[in-house]
Design an enzyme around this catalytic site. Structure first.
Site, PDB file in Angstrom:
ATOM      1  N   ARG A   1     -71.425  76.841 109.841  1.00 29.15           N
ATOM      2  CA  ARG A   1     -72.149  76.275 108.681  1.00 29.15           C
ATOM      3  C   ARG A   1     -71.175  75.603 107.717  1.00 29.15           C
ATOM      4  NH1 ARG A   1     -77.332  78.640 108.940  1.00 29.15           N
ATOM      5  NH2 ARG A   1     -77.287  80.373 110.405  1.00 29.15           N
TER       6      ARG A   1
ATOM      7  N   LEU B   1     -73.591  87.881 113.737  1.00 26.49           N
ATOM      8  CA  LEU B   1     -74.226  86.577 113.502  1.00 26.49           C
ATOM      9  C   LEU B   1     -74.875  86.668 112.129  1.00 26.49           C
ATOM     10  CD1 LEU B   1     -76.024  85.836 116.922  1.00 26.49           C
ATOM     11  CD2 LEU B   1     -73.983  84.715 116.012  1.00 26.49           C
ATOM     12  N   ASP B   2     -74.941  85.549 111.406  1.00 29.22           N
ATOM     13  CA  ASP B   2     -75.649  85.557 110.122  1.00 29.22           C
ATOM     14  C   ASP B   2     -77.110  85.948 110.360  1.00 29.22           C
ATOM     15  OD1 ASP B   2     -73.336  84.433 109.122  1.00 29.22           O
ATOM     16  OD2 ASP B   2     -74.100  82.390 109.303  1.00 29.22           O
ATOM     17  N   ALA B   3     -77.737  86.486 109.320  1.00 26.70           N
ATOM     18  CA  ALA B   3     -79.151  86.882 109.466  1.00 26.70           C
ATOM     19  C   ALA B   3     -80.002  85.693 109.893  1.00 26.70           C
ATOM     20  CB  ALA B   3     -79.658  87.463 108.150  1.00 26.70           C
TER      21      ALA B   3
ATOM     22  N   THR C   1     -79.040  83.116 111.715  1.00 29.09           N
ATOM     23  CA  THR C   1     -78.621  82.547 113.013  1.00 29.09           C
ATOM     24  C   THR C   1     -79.393  83.253 114.123  1.00 29.09           C
ATOM     25  OG1 THR C   1     -76.398  82.091 112.188  1.00 29.09           O
ATOM     26  CG2 THR C   1     -76.645  82.207 114.557  1.00 29.09           C
TER      27      THR C   1
END
Ligand code: URA
Length: 245
Positions: A187, A102-104, A106
């Protein structure tokens, strides 16, 4: 299965490090020192490293659900010293790895496991395991034509996205279910239809839901939950509708 692979699956060490342990003469199988990393094992033998039993791979496999907060990275180790999702689960002796990323920024559900085979099946694009996200987007209410584009496929710089499940939950709030996992995909999809994401949370991974697990919290999955996850990749996609005659 090769002995080195078996040790890696049991969470003892990476495949490469397991090969080194074997070459150093630190691994025994049924009491006999084995120096060949390719030695075939069935998982029923008594296997030990430095005299300590690693048990069977089956008995030691664990899967945790973690509610990742924003700002925590989802790699096993961060070169910049940031907190990782692995730091959120107290060490129980197993070497845990995140299942996918997961993105930082998210939040939401991420799985950690020492079961490399399961992790591979859950993340391999071939199996198309669905993941569901709730995105808060800017730009207010999303037009039906934009929802349709998100569902049917959006042209991104790495290609068109596959069909997705998309629902408007409220003004500026979308639920998206994707069966692929490209970098920053949600995104980029939302931005492509003119609604950049301001917050993103993953609420489900295959059959498993985030539920009321508090942010920063974790729980070990039951054997039944792991079994359902294990079967997730085998669940067939809905067949495409037959064209009308
Ligand atoms: N899509 C994104 O854009 N970010 C995530 O972290 C996961 C899916």
């Amino acid at each position: 299965m090769r002995l080195a692979k078996h040790l890696a699956h049991a969470g003892v060490a990476s495949r490469r490090a397991a090969e080194a342990l074997i070459a150093q003469g630190r691994v025994t199988v049924d009491g006999e020192r084995v120096l060949d990393p390719a030695r075939d094992v069935r998982g029923e033998e008594a296997i030990a490293v430095d005299g300590r039993s690693v048990g069977t791979a089956e008995g030691r496999r664990v899967v945790y659900a973690v509610h990742k907060p924003a700002g925590v990275v989802s790699t096993a180790r961060d070169t910049h010293g940031r907190r990782t999702v692995v730091d959120l689960v107290p060490a129980g002796g197993e070497r845990l790895y995140p299942v996918g990323r997961l993105d930082a920024d998210t939040t939401g559900l991420i799985l950690l496991t020492n079961d490399g085979d399961l992790a591979n099946r859950l993340t391999h694009p071939r199996y198309e395991v669905p993941k569901t996200y709730v995105a808060t987007v800017t730009g207010g209410r999303i037009a039906p034509s934009s929802l349709r584009r998100l569902r049917d496929g959006v042209e991104l710089d790495d290609g068109r996205t596959s069909p997705a499940g998309v629902r408007q939950l409220g003004p500026g709030e979308l639920e998206l279910t994707l069966r692929e996992g490209r970098k920053r995909q949600v995104r980029r999809m939302c931005a492509a239809v003119g609604h950049p994401v301001s917050a993103l949370r993953r609420v489900a991974f295959g059959p498993l839901r985030l539920g009321d697990l508090p942010e920063g919290g974790h729980r070990r999955l039951s054997a039944a939950e792991v079994e359902r996850l294990r079967k997730a990749p085998a669940e067939p996609r809905e067949p495409p509708r037959a064209p009308r005659a």
